[in-house]
Design an enzyme around this catalytic site. Structure first.
Site, mmCIF file in Angstrom:
data_model
loop_
_atom_site.group_PDB
_atom_site.id
_atom_site.type_symbol
_atom_site.label_atom_id
_atom_site.label_comp_id
_atom_site.label_asym_id
_atom_site.label_seq_id
_atom_site.Cartn_x
_atom_site.Cartn_y
_atom_site.Cartn_z
ATOM 1 N N ASN A 35 -17.393 -42.724 -1.844
ATOM 2 C CA ASN A 35 -17.456 -42.907 -3.444
ATOM 3 C C ASN A 35 -18.675 -44.197 -3.559
ATOM 4 O O ASN A 35 -18.157 -45.361 -3.266
ATOM 5 C CB ASN A 35 -16.258 -43.280 -4.111
ATOM 6 C CG ASN A 35 -16.441 -43.349 -5.583
ATOM 7 O OD1 ASN A 35 -17.502 -43.402 -6.254
ATOM 8 N ND2 ASN A 35 -15.314 -44.195 -6.144
ATOM 9 N N HIS B 222 -10.926 -41.760 -12.093
ATOM 10 C CA HIS B 222 -11.028 -43.011 -11.090
ATOM 11 C C HIS B 222 -10.629 -44.201 -12.207
ATOM 12 O O HIS B 222 -10.867 -44.306 -13.188
ATOM 13 C CB HIS B 222 -12.470 -43.390 -10.681
ATOM 14 C CG HIS B 222 -12.426 -44.472 -9.512
ATOM 15 N ND1 HIS B 222 -12.426 -45.744 -9.902
ATOM 16 C CD2 HIS B 222 -12.552 -44.275 -8.348
ATOM 17 C CE1 HIS B 222 -12.525 -46.557 -8.682
ATOM 18 N NE2 HIS B 222 -12.397 -45.693 -7.820
ATOM 19 N N GLU C 203 -4.556 -44.392 -5.239
ATOM 20 C CA GLU C 203 -5.347 -45.889 -5.205
ATOM 21 C C GLU C 203 -4.721 -46.853 -5.989
ATOM 22 O O GLU C 203 -5.149 -46.797 -7.155
ATOM 23 C CB GLU C 203 -6.903 -45.615 -5.760
ATOM 24 C CG GLU C 203 -7.728 -44.429 -4.962
ATOM 25 C CD GLU C 203 -9.055 -44.891 -5.030
ATOM 26 O OE1 GLU C 203 -9.620 -44.953 -4.228
ATOM 27 O OE2 GLU C 203 -9.413 -44.616 -6.224
ATOM 28 N N GLY D 172 -11.511 -52.605 -3.908
ATOM 29 C CA GLY D 172 -12.617 -53.467 -3.875
ATOM 30 C C GLY D 172 -12.036 -55.108 -3.817
ATOM 31 O O GLY D 172 -12.898 -55.697 -3.961
ATOM 32 N N GLY E 72 -16.693 -49.513 -1.037
ATOM 33 C CA GLY E 72 -17.567 -50.407 -0.720
ATOM 34 C C GLY E 72 -18.134 -50.182 1.023
ATOM 35 O O GLY E 72 -19.370 -49.924 1.201
HETATM 36 P P1 PGA Z 1 -13.016 -49.624 -2.220
HETATM 37 O O1 PGA Z 1 -13.049 -48.524 -3.296
HETATM 38 O O2 PGA Z 1 -12.878 -48.836 -0.723
HETATM 39 O O3 PGA Z 1 -14.268 -50.372 -2.408
HETATM 40 O O4 PGA Z 1 -11.809 -50.483 -2.369
HETATM 41 C C1 PGA Z 1 -12.252 -47.557 -3.413
HETATM 42 C C2 PGA Z 1 -12.349 -46.607 -4.589
HETATM 43 O O5 PGA Z 1 -12.727 -47.427 -5.652
HETATM 44 O O6 PGA Z 1 -12.258 -45.297 -4.595
#
Ligand code: PGA
Length: 261
Positions: free
Chosen positions: A9, A104, A180, A186, A245
């Protein structure tokens, strides 16, 4: 072991089409170059670029599948509609998008996307024959209240986001859930693999009990990178990963894919 699904993503990055093509190429070429011991180990990889770059990225990928980060729910027969700023299912389908991320937490929190809106998007996408990646997950406040509260919260999201799904002729492989936890997104602080597996098992059991979905795929997402993914992959309950990320960094991409095969 089942083939794992990796969903990259990209969110609102990168900033230019050239950078997007470069990144897509790096992912595609690395995937192509792999020689896993068995073909079954080669993961299915999906890239979900910003809408702006979907068409160009689509031209450079063959092994990698195309995803998008959102869609509008109204699917008029003409494929057009008076919905300023929104992207229709028909437009995405025409660009060969196969997977759509829906609900999301960044959209739920920052843009006030409600379960009702998410439900409309889920139903419209499934009706159009595309695959849904439905994101659910609790915030820190809920997490602190313990397991039962987290389970109730996720259950409520699933019930509302999947309302009336029984009225569709659903192909179960078209519905994927991504667990998630918001506090892990993040932040560089992923959930522990053990706790993630517990929630994933719970989601699977709930889906069987409530919707009679056996074999539903559930992904984990939240600060996964090329290093910590190794602790997660060994669990057969985790069907794959939704990665933000780290999916923007070629070195991380390699390490992520390498740890799956
Ligand atoms: P992240 O994001 O890997 O940067 O933590 C995951 C997501 O938001 O799907």
């Amino acid at each position: 072991m089942n083939k794992k699904l990796l969903v990259f993503n990209w969110k609102s990055a990168p900033t230019t089409v050239d950078a997007a093509i470069k990144l897509a190429r790096a992912t595609e070429n690395y995937l192509k170059s792999l020689k896993p011991k068995t073909q079954n180990l080669k993961p299915n990889v999906v890239i979900a670029p910003p809408f702006l770059f979907i068409e160009e990225v689509g031209k450079f990928i063959k092994k990698v599948k195309l995803g998008s980060q959102d869609v509008f729910w109204e699917n008029l027969p003409t494929g057009k509609g008076p919905y300023t700023g929104e992207i229709s299912l028909r437009q995405e389908k025409n660009l060969k998008v196969k997977y759509i991320i829906i609900g999301h937490s960044e959209r739920r929190q920052i843009l006030n996307e409600t379960n009702e809106m998410i439900n409309k998007k889920v139903l419209a996408t499934l009706k159009a024959g595309l695959k849904v990646i439905l994101c659910v997950g609790e915030n820190l406040l809920i997490q602190k209240r313990g397991k039962k509260t987290i389970e109730n919260f996720i259950e409520n999201q699933l019930r509302k986001d999947l309302k009336n799904i029984e009225n569709l002729k659903l192909k179960i492989e078209n519905l994927i859930i991504a667990y998630e936890p918001i506090w892990a997104i993040g932040t560089g602080r992923s959930d522990s693999p053990e706790d993630a597996v517990k929630m994933i098992k719970y989601i699977k059991e709930f889906s069987i009990f409530n919707f009679q979905f056996s074999n539903i795929k559930v992904l984990y997402g939240g600060s996964i990178d090329g290093k910590n993914i190794k602790k997660f992959v060994k669990y057969k309950e985790i069907d794959g990963f939704l990665i933000g990320g780290a999916s923007l960094k070629p070195k991380e991409i390699k390490n992520i894919i390498k740890s799956i095969i």
